[in-house]
Every structure is written in structure tokens, then in C-alpha cells.
Design a protein around this motif. Structure first.
Motif, PDB file in Angstrom:
ATOM      1  N   ALA A   1      33.005  88.360 -37.429  1.00 14.97           N
ATOM      2  CA  ALA A   1      33.419  89.465 -36.574  1.00 14.97           C
ATOM      3  C   ALA A   1      32.272  90.017 -35.744  1.00 14.97           C
ATOM      4  O   ALA A   1      32.477  90.536 -34.644  1.00 14.97           O
ATOM      5  CB  ALA A   1      34.034  90.572 -37.427  1.00 14.97           C
TER       6      ALA A   1
ATOM      7  N   THR B   1      34.333  84.897 -32.910  1.00 19.65           N
ATOM      8  CA  THR B   1      35.595  85.599 -33.130  1.00 19.65           C
ATOM      9  C   THR B   1      36.671  85.096 -32.172  1.00 19.65           C
ATOM     10  O   THR B   1      37.814  84.823 -32.574  1.00 19.65           O
ATOM     11  CB  THR B   1      35.403  87.116 -32.945  1.00 19.65           C
ATOM     12  OG1 THR B   1      34.540  87.609 -33.967  1.00 19.65           O
ATOM     13  CG2 THR B   1      36.727  87.854 -33.034  1.00 19.65           C
TER      14      THR B   1
ATOM     15  N   TRP C   1      40.301  83.367 -33.022  1.00 20.81           N
ATOM     16  CA  TRP C   1      41.557  83.906 -32.509  1.00 20.81           C
ATOM     17  C   TRP C   1      42.317  82.858 -31.702  1.00 20.81           C
ATOM     18  O   TRP C   1      43.530  82.726 -31.838  1.00 20.81           O
ATOM     19  CB  TRP C   1      41.282  85.139 -31.656  1.00 20.81           C
ATOM     20  CG  TRP C   1      40.989  86.368 -32.471  1.00 20.81           C
ATOM     21  CD1 TRP C   1      41.280  86.572 -33.786  1.00 20.81           C
ATOM     22  CD2 TRP C   1      40.359  87.569 -32.013  1.00 20.81           C
ATOM     23  NE1 TRP C   1      40.867  87.824 -34.182  1.00 20.81           N
ATOM     24  CE2 TRP C   1      40.299  88.456 -33.126  1.00 20.81           C
ATOM     25  CE3 TRP C   1      39.832  87.990 -30.796  1.00 20.81           C
ATOM     26  CZ2 TRP C   1      39.747  89.730 -33.014  1.00 20.81           C
ATOM     27  CZ3 TRP C   1      39.283  89.257 -30.694  1.00 20.81           C
ATOM     28  CH2 TRP C   1      39.234  90.123 -31.793  1.00 20.81           C
TER      29      TRP C   1
ATOM     30  N   THR D   1      43.202  86.250 -25.996  1.00 18.83           N
ATOM     31  CA  THR D   1      41.939  86.912 -25.729  1.00 18.83           C
ATOM     32  C   THR D   1      41.480  86.469 -24.341  1.00 18.83           C
ATOM     33  O   THR D   1      41.847  85.370 -23.898  1.00 18.83           O
ATOM     34  CB  THR D   1      40.896  86.574 -26.825  1.00 18.83           C
ATOM     35  OG1 THR D   1      39.706  87.337 -26.624  1.00 18.83           O
ATOM     36  CG2 THR D   1      40.568  85.098 -26.858  1.00 18.83           C
TER      37      THR D   1
ATOM     38  N   THR E   1      42.900 100.870 -28.873  1.00 19.56           N
ATOM     39  CA  THR E   1      42.229 100.455 -30.101  1.00 19.56           C
ATOM     40  C   THR E   1      43.156 100.717 -31.285  1.00 19.56           C
ATOM     41  O   THR E   1      43.931 101.679 -31.274  1.00 19.56           O
ATOM     42  CB  THR E   1      40.876 101.183 -30.274  1.00 19.56           C
ATOM     43  OG1 THR E   1      40.093 100.515 -31.265  1.00 19.56           O
ATOM     44  CG2 THR E   1      41.042 102.630 -30.659  1.00 19.56           C
TER      45      THR E   1
ATOM     46  N   CYS F   1      47.262  92.912 -33.877  1.00 22.21           N
ATOM     47  CA  CYS F   1      45.981  93.365 -34.422  1.00 22.21           C
ATOM     48  C   CYS F   1      45.863  93.056 -35.912  1.00 22.21           C
ATOM     49  O   CYS F   1      44.792  92.662 -36.391  1.00 22.21           O
ATOM     50  CB  CYS F   1      45.794  94.854 -34.150  1.00 22.21           C
ATOM     51  SG  CYS F   1      45.524  95.229 -32.410  1.00 22.21           S
TER      52      CYS F   1
ATOM     53  N   SER G   1      45.142  89.422 -36.131  1.00 16.38           N
ATOM     54  CA  SER G   1      43.753  89.122 -35.757  1.00 16.38           C
ATOM     55  C   SER G   1      42.793  89.475 -36.892  1.00 16.38           C
ATOM     56  O   SER G   1      41.788  88.791 -37.115  1.00 16.38           O
ATOM     57  CB  SER G   1      43.373  89.895 -34.488  1.00 16.38           C
ATOM     58  OG  SER G   1      43.158  91.276 -34.735  1.00 16.38           O
ATOM     59  N   TYR G   2      43.086  90.519 -37.620  1.00 17.41           N
ATOM     60  CA  TYR G   2      42.320  90.985 -38.787  1.00 17.41           C
ATOM     61  C   TYR G   2      42.402  89.951 -39.908  1.00 17.41           C
ATOM     62  O   TYR G   2      41.397  89.561 -40.507  1.00 17.41           O
ATOM     63  CB  TYR G   2      42.918  92.327 -39.176  1.00 17.41           C
ATOM     64  CG  TYR G   2      42.415  93.062 -40.393  1.00 17.41           C
ATOM     65  CD1 TYR G   2      41.423  94.026 -40.274  1.00 17.41           C
ATOM     66  CD2 TYR G   2      43.002  92.890 -41.652  1.00 17.41           C
ATOM     67  CE1 TYR G   2      41.016  94.789 -41.370  1.00 17.41           C
ATOM     68  CE2 TYR G   2      42.607  93.636 -42.750  1.00 17.41           C
ATOM     69  CZ  TYR G   2      41.609  94.588 -42.599  1.00 17.41           C
ATOM     70  OH  TYR G   2      41.216  95.341 -43.691  1.00 17.41           O
TER      71      TYR G   2
ATOM     72  N   VAL H   1      40.332  97.150 -34.164  1.00 23.31           N
ATOM     73  CA  VAL H   1      40.514  96.082 -33.187  1.00 23.31           C
ATOM     74  C   VAL H   1      40.676  96.704 -31.797  1.00 23.31           C
ATOM     75  O   VAL H   1      41.521  97.585 -31.598  1.00 23.31           O
ATOM     76  CB  VAL H   1      41.757  95.236 -33.519  1.00 23.31           C
ATOM     77  CG1 VAL H   1      41.874  94.060 -32.552  1.00 23.31           C
ATOM     78  CG2 VAL H   1      41.707  94.739 -34.961  1.00 23.31           C
TER      79      VAL H   1
ATOM     80  N   LEU I   1      43.165  90.625 -27.000  1.00 25.10           N
ATOM     81  CA  LEU I   1      42.195  91.034 -28.018  1.00 25.10           C
ATOM     82  C   LEU I   1      40.786  90.951 -27.443  1.00 25.10           C
ATOM     83  O   LEU I   1      40.408  89.947 -26.835  1.00 25.10           O
ATOM     84  CB  LEU I   1      42.299  90.123 -29.237  1.00 25.10           C
ATOM     85  CG  LEU I   1      43.617  90.177 -30.007  1.00 25.10           C
ATOM     86  CD1 LEU I   1      43.722  88.995 -30.961  1.00 25.10           C
ATOM     87  CD2 LEU I   1      43.746  91.495 -30.769  1.00 25.10           C
TER      88      LEU I   1
ATOM     89  N   ILE J   1      36.629  92.881 -32.734  1.00 29.80           N
ATOM     90  CA  ILE J   1      36.983  93.552 -33.981  1.00 29.80           C
ATOM     91  C   ILE J   1      35.710  94.094 -34.614  1.00 29.80           C
ATOM     92  O   ILE J   1      34.683  93.413 -34.652  1.00 29.80           O
ATOM     93  CB  ILE J   1      37.739  92.600 -34.934  1.00 29.80           C
ATOM     94  CG1 ILE J   1      38.218  93.339 -36.187  1.00 29.80           C
ATOM     95  CG2 ILE J   1      36.902  91.385 -35.298  1.00 29.80           C
ATOM     96  CD1 ILE J   1      39.252  92.565 -36.997  1.00 29.80           C
TER      97      ILE J   1
END
Length: 323
Positions: free
Chosen positions: A101, A107, A111, A118, A189, A245, A248-249, A260, A273, A276
Motif C-alpha cells: 500500500a 498498489t 488493483w 485506477t 475518500t 473501496c 480494493s482493501y 481509500v 481508485l 490507499i
């Protein structure tokens, strides 16, 4: 919020300050967390890794620690590795997730492998053809160091002639520099709490900065930036962004908590995105506490909730060596 006996938490270290470019913000975050935990009667103690050695971290005999460090040496997996070695449970993500991250380029690759949207990007190094990159990504574009946060070293490039100076600034912080497609739209966010299948998103925040410039000053030291929470949008779009989100986490294998950052393209309401943060800010201007308040949790309660998730992520090897 469920009751918890404070003696069960033991002696708690709040780690803040550190040696990164975000030290100033980390000190503000850490002092806030320290006060919040103490307000619940937690036996919490300040610990600045820039001023004390890791030997002190061990000798303090903390039962768990709250990581309020931002950036290098605290958010990038290096400290997490030390805490695993010392067997001190800690808040947030583990070594690998923290390291991934912290690297915005890596990252984005993760993704993309999960078919998560992204912005298009290019990696710049000394000798890169800046004119070609600006032509391929289009202008304006964003240039930033991939291992820094809090908008440090970032430039919005409007004309090709600005590329060299933007690269030079970002290269002060990283050997590789990230050039990224600029997404015109709303800045959002989303805080995510929990782990794995139990991870969930808090209400979305929309950030409306003066002249659209959400820089270091407007993030932490002025009251000119407006925050809309929950962000004004329909329920379907809200659910889509929150689900994106959380995904993505999970893709990075984060746990505990993270934030995020998302851009919602104005032309078609498509979310992108951006990055993060696995140890987000916890200052008076910070966004995780704001989202938590919208979900009915006070600043103090969200700090305690995060502290309760402190754990070791590497399972001990219980296999005995054969004789």
C-alpha cells in the motif's frame, strides 16, 4: 459500542512522530490518539521511534501498540516487521500489505489485476522521455513520488514544459516517479474498518478544497476546505463506491483500518481508485474520525475500536523440527 474492560488492553504504546516527511502530521495524530485512549482509562504511553531506540520498544513491555506513524519507517511494513519479531500486537495491516500500500505503483498493479479501475499511469526514471509520456497520458497529468503521502512532492502538470520541474521535485523523494492520468471530478475518500469478509466501509466523504487544491496546507492547517459527509450522491452510486473501496482493501490484504482515496469523474460518474493509506491521519482535520462521527462513533470511540483490533499477523510456526 460494546463495553470493554480497560485492564484487558494492558500497557499500550502509541507510536507517533518518526523520521518520515510526514512527522509533523504524525505528531498531531498521535497526540490525539493518546488523549482519546487515556480518556477511556487506557494505560497509554507515547513512543517516538525517532527519539527512542527499538530496544526501548522491547523493554517497555507493551501489551499492544497503536501505530499513528505516517509514511516511511512506520506505514511501509518496516516497523510492522519489527513488531512481529518482538511479538507485540499492533494496529493496522501486516508487513506485506503495508509495504504494498505504501508503493502507489505496486498498489495500482494489484488493483488492475483485480479489474479495479485506477487512472492510467507511467513510471518515470532518470532519462525517461517526458514529452512522450505527456503525449500518451494526455494533459493535464499528475506527477508524484510513489512512496509519499499528504500530497508531498506532487505536481499537477498543465503543459509539457512543466514536466521536467515536476519530475525533479518528485525525484527528491523517490528514485522512481509516478506520472498519472488526471481525472477531472469530485474528490472522495472512504474509510474501511475490519478484516476480510468482515471489512466494511464508513460513510463517504467528499472533499471540496479551495480552487480544487487539496494540498498539504489545506489538508492540515486551514479551515477553508469543506468536507461533505455523507457525500451527496444517490444510494446506488454510494453503494458502488463503498463496495469498490472494500474490494480494493481486501485486494491488498489490508486489515484493521485504512482510508481509500477516490476520484469520481465528472463526465460519467465513474470512480477511479487513487491510493490507499494503511495508517491514515487522526488529527483534528482528519477524515477517518469525520466518517466515524457520521456513522455514530466519536473520535475517542473509533480510536478504541481500532486499538481493540491490534494483533500479530504472522502465525507462529508450531511445527517441531524432526530429530
Amino acid at each position: 459500542m460494546s463495553e470493554m474492560k480497560m485492564e484487558n488492553l494492558g500497557k499500550v504504546g502509541v507510536l507517533f512522530g518518526g523520521r518520515s516527511a510526514e512527522r509533523e502530521v504524525s505528531i498531531m495524530s498521535g497526540n490525539g490518539v493518546l488523549s482519546a485512549l487515556k480518556s477511556f482509562g487506557v494505560d497509554a504511553h507515547a513512543f517516538d521511534p525517532a527519539q527512542r531506540s527499538l530496544a526501548d520498544l522491547e523493554s517497555e513491555k507493551f501489551d499492544r501498540v497503536f501505530i499513528a506513524l505516517h509514511g516511511r519507517y512506520g506505514e511501509d511494513g518496516s516497523l510492522q516487521g519489527v513488531l512481529e519479531q518482538l511479538a507485540i500486537p499492533y494496529t493496522g495491516s501486516g508487513v506485506m500489505a503495508s509495504s504494498i500500500a505504501m508503493d502507489k505503483i505496486f498498489t495500482k498493479k494489484i488493483w488492475q489485476s483485480h479489474q479495479l479501475t485506477t487512472p492510467n499511469y507511467a513510471v518515470l526514471t532518470l532519462g525517461s522521455d517526458l514529452d512522450l509520456v505527456s503525449a500518451e497520458l494526455g494533459l493535464p497529468l499528475i506527477i508524484k513520488p510513489p512512496h509519499e503521502g499528504s500530497t508531498i512532492g506532487i505536481t499537477k502538470v498543465n503543459v509539457t514544459a512543466e514536466m521536467a520541474a515536476a519530475y525533479t521535485l518528485a525525484a527528491e523523494f523517490d528514485d522512481e516517479v509516478l506520472a498519472e492520468e488526471f481525472i477531472q471530478g469530485r474528490e472522495l475518500t472512504v474509510a474501511v474498518l475490519g478484516k476480510g469478509a468482515n471489512a466494511y466501509a464508513l460513510p463517504i466523504i467528499e472533499i471540496v478544497a479551495p480552487e480544487g487544491n487539496y494540498d498539504y496546507q489545506n489538508k492540515y492547517f486551514t479551515d477553508d476546505t469543506k468536507y461533505l459527509c455523507p457525500a451527496p450522491m444517490d444510494a446506488a452510486l454510494t453503494a458502488e463506491i463503498q463496495a469498490m473501496c472494500v474490494e480494493s482493501y481486501r485486494a491488498i490484504n489490508c486489515e484493521g483500518w485504512a482510508r481509500v482515496d477516490v476520484l469520481l469523474r465528472a463526465s460519467d460518474n465513474k470512480p477511479f481508485l487513487i491510493e490507499i493509506n494503511t495508517s491514515p491521519g487522526m488529527t483534528g482535520h482528519s477524515l477517518v474520525p469525520m466518517a466515524a462521527r457520521a456513522a455514530g462513533m466519536s473520535y475517542e470511540e473509533v480510536c478504541l475500536t481500532i486499538l481493540k483490533t491490534a494483533s500479530l499477523k504472522i502465525k507462529p510456526d508450531t511445527k517441531k523440527e524432526s530429530s
